[in-house]
Write a protein that holds these residues in place. Sequence first.
Motif, mmCIF file in Angstrom:
data_model
loop_
_atom_site.group_PDB
_atom_site.id
_atom_site.type_symbol
_atom_site.label_atom_id
_atom_site.label_comp_id
_atom_site.label_asym_id
_atom_site.label_seq_id
_atom_site.Cartn_x
_atom_site.Cartn_y
_atom_site.Cartn_z
ATOM 1 N N ARG A 170 63.002 133.134 -14.954
ATOM 2 C CA ARG A 170 63.614 133.005 -13.623
ATOM 3 C C ARG A 170 63.137 134.129 -12.697
ATOM 4 O O ARG A 170 62.916 133.910 -11.505
ATOM 5 C CB ARG A 170 65.131 133.033 -13.722
ATOM 6 N N TYR A 171 62.971 135.320 -13.266
ATOM 7 C CA TYR A 171 62.504 136.451 -12.463
ATOM 8 C C TYR A 171 61.058 136.237 -12.006
ATOM 9 O O TYR A 171 60.723 136.499 -10.848
ATOM 10 C CB TYR A 171 62.637 137.758 -13.255
ATOM 11 N N ARG A 172 60.209 135.752 -12.902
ATOM 12 C CA ARG A 172 58.807 135.491 -12.530
ATOM 13 C C ARG A 172 58.735 134.468 -11.403
ATOM 14 O O ARG A 172 57.965 134.625 -10.450
ATOM 15 C CB ARG A 172 57.995 135.023 -13.742
ATOM 16 N N ALA A 173 59.541 133.415 -11.480
ATOM 17 C CA ALA A 173 59.569 132.400 -10.422
ATOM 18 C C ALA A 173 60.087 133.012 -9.119
ATOM 19 O O ALA A 173 59.549 132.753 -8.038
ATOM 20 C CB ALA A 173 60.447 131.227 -10.848
ATOM 21 N N PHE A 174 61.111 133.844 -9.222
ATOM 22 C CA PHE A 174 61.676 134.535 -8.059
ATOM 23 C C PHE A 174 60.620 135.406 -7.385
ATOM 24 O O PHE A 174 60.495 135.425 -6.160
ATOM 25 C CB PHE A 174 62.871 135.387 -8.527
ATOM 26 N N LYS A 175 59.822 136.115 -8.172
ATOM 27 C CA LYS A 175 58.792 137.012 -7.619
ATOM 28 C C LYS A 175 57.681 136.239 -6.911
ATOM 29 O O LYS A 175 57.014 136.793 -6.044
ATOM 30 C CB LYS A 175 58.211 137.916 -8.702
ATOM 31 N N LYS A 176 57.483 134.975 -7.245
ATOM 32 C CA LYS A 176 56.507 134.165 -6.513
ATOM 33 C C LYS A 176 57.014 133.872 -5.098
ATOM 34 O O LYS A 176 56.228 133.764 -4.169
ATOM 35 C CB LYS A 176 56.219 132.869 -7.256
ATOM 36 N N VAL A 177 58.334 133.758 -4.965
ATOM 37 C CA VAL A 177 58.942 133.517 -3.656
ATOM 38 C C VAL A 177 59.104 134.823 -2.895
ATOM 39 O O VAL A 177 58.900 134.886 -1.689
ATOM 40 C CB VAL A 177 60.317 132.816 -3.807
ATOM 41 N N GLN A 228 71.783 133.036 -10.152
ATOM 42 C CA GLN A 228 72.696 132.424 -11.117
ATOM 43 C C GLN A 228 72.434 132.957 -12.525
ATOM 44 O O GLN A 228 73.366 133.121 -13.319
ATOM 45 C CB GLN A 228 72.560 130.894 -11.087
ATOM 46 N N ALA A 229 71.186 133.265 -12.831
ATOM 47 C CA ALA A 229 70.850 133.867 -14.129
ATOM 48 C C ALA A 229 71.448 135.268 -14.226
ATOM 49 O O ALA A 229 71.930 135.668 -15.291
ATOM 50 C CB ALA A 229 69.333 133.905 -14.319
ATOM 51 N N ILE A 230 71.444 136.009 -13.122
ATOM 52 C CA ILE A 230 72.081 137.337 -13.101
ATOM 53 C C ILE A 230 73.581 137.185 -13.361
ATOM 54 O O ILE A 230 74.155 137.920 -14.170
ATOM 55 C CB ILE A 230 71.823 138.047 -11.751
ATOM 56 N N GLU A 231 74.201 136.211 -12.708
ATOM 57 C CA GLU A 231 75.626 135.939 -12.933
ATOM 58 C C GLU A 231 75.886 135.638 -14.404
ATOM 59 O O GLU A 231 76.839 136.146 -14.995
ATOM 60 C CB GLU A 231 76.081 134.722 -12.122
ATOM 61 N N LYS A 232 75.048 134.790 -14.959
ATOM 62 C CA LYS A 232 75.203 134.388 -16.357
ATOM 63 C C LYS A 232 75.108 135.596 -17.295
ATOM 64 O O LYS A 232 75.833 135.676 -18.288
ATOM 65 C CB LYS A 232 74.147 133.337 -16.705
ATOM 66 N N ALA A 233 74.230 136.539 -16.970
ATOM 67 C CA ALA A 233 74.092 137.746 -17.792
ATOM 68 C C ALA A 233 75.411 138.517 -17.844
ATOM 69 O O ALA A 233 75.739 139.136 -18.856
ATOM 70 C CB ALA A 233 72.974 138.633 -17.251
ATOM 71 N N TYR A 234 76.160 138.488 -16.772
ATOM 72 C CA TYR A 234 77.451 139.172 -16.722
ATOM 73 C C TYR A 234 78.571 138.342 -17.336
ATOM 74 O O TYR A 234 79.432 138.875 -18.033
ATOM 75 C CB TYR A 234 77.835 139.503 -15.272
ATOM 76 N N GLU A 235 78.572 137.056 -17.069
ATOM 77 C CA GLU A 235 79.716 136.225 -17.428
ATOM 78 C C GLU A 235 79.681 135.709 -18.862
ATOM 79 O O GLU A 235 80.706 135.686 -19.536
ATOM 80 C CB GLU A 235 79.833 135.064 -16.444
ATOM 81 N N LYS A 236 78.512 135.260 -19.351
ATOM 82 C CA LYS A 236 78.431 134.655 -20.677
ATOM 83 C C LYS A 236 77.366 135.271 -21.558
ATOM 84 O O LYS A 236 77.428 135.176 -22.768
ATOM 85 C CB LYS A 236 78.102 133.160 -20.559
ATOM 86 N N THR A 267 65.960 127.097 -3.915
ATOM 87 C CA THR A 267 66.436 126.728 -5.245
ATOM 88 C C THR A 267 66.020 127.765 -6.287
ATOM 89 O O THR A 267 66.831 128.179 -7.118
ATOM 90 C CB THR A 267 65.914 125.332 -5.641
ATOM 91 N N VAL A 268 64.784 128.215 -6.225
ATOM 92 C CA VAL A 268 64.278 129.223 -7.172
ATOM 93 C C VAL A 268 65.072 130.522 -7.050
ATOM 94 O O VAL A 268 65.474 131.117 -8.060
ATOM 95 C CB VAL A 268 62.772 129.476 -6.945
ATOM 96 N N VAL A 269 65.325 130.968 -5.832
ATOM 97 C CA VAL A 269 66.061 132.219 -5.613
ATOM 98 C C VAL A 269 67.501 132.080 -6.104
ATOM 99 O O VAL A 269 68.019 132.965 -6.787
ATOM 100 C CB VAL A 269 66.002 132.638 -4.125
ATOM 101 N N ILE A 270 68.128 130.959 -5.813
ATOM 102 C CA ILE A 270 69.510 130.743 -6.271
ATOM 103 C C ILE A 270 69.563 130.700 -7.798
ATOM 104 O O ILE A 270 70.463 131.283 -8.407
ATOM 105 C CB ILE A 270 70.101 129.465 -5.642
ATOM 106 N N GLN A 271 68.596 130.055 -8.423
ATOM 107 C CA GLN A 271 68.567 130.005 -9.887
ATOM 108 C C GLN A 271 68.423 131.402 -10.486
ATOM 109 O O GLN A 271 69.008 131.700 -11.532
ATOM 110 C CB GLN A 271 67.445 129.094 -10.372
ATOM 111 N N TYR A 272 67.647 132.251 -9.837
ATOM 112 C CA TYR A 272 67.509 133.632 -10.313
ATOM 113 C C TYR A 272 68.854 134.353 -10.239
ATOM 114 O O TYR A 272 69.286 134.981 -11.211
ATOM 115 C CB TYR A 272 66.448 134.374 -9.501
#
Length: 90
Positions: free
Chosen positions: A42-49, A24-32, A17-22
């Motif tokens: 989201r990146y900090r949480a991703f780096k824990k995984v 999805q945040a990248i997608e959001k940066a491009y789309e909206k 879930t954490v990786v997917i949310q990260y």
Amino acid sequence: MEYSYPIDIDWTKEEVTVVIQYFQAIEKAYEKGIDAEELKSRYRAFKKVVPSIGEEKRLGREFEKESSYSAYQVMQLVKNATTSSIKMKP
């Protein structure tokens, strides 16, 4: 869009879930556009995984191949951001 996220079968449901949310945040940066602090969180949480830089790069390349969105480019922009929101140019 129709693509899959890069995941590791050894991750827990929460880690997936954490990786997917990260990504999805990248997608959001491009789309909206996305708030820079949300993306950093989201990146900090991703780096824990995914603490390994090599693994981060591999997952980023897989995601870019699937989606055409570059996590690396987004993170470079947020690292040097002078605004509170991030919006990638197509």
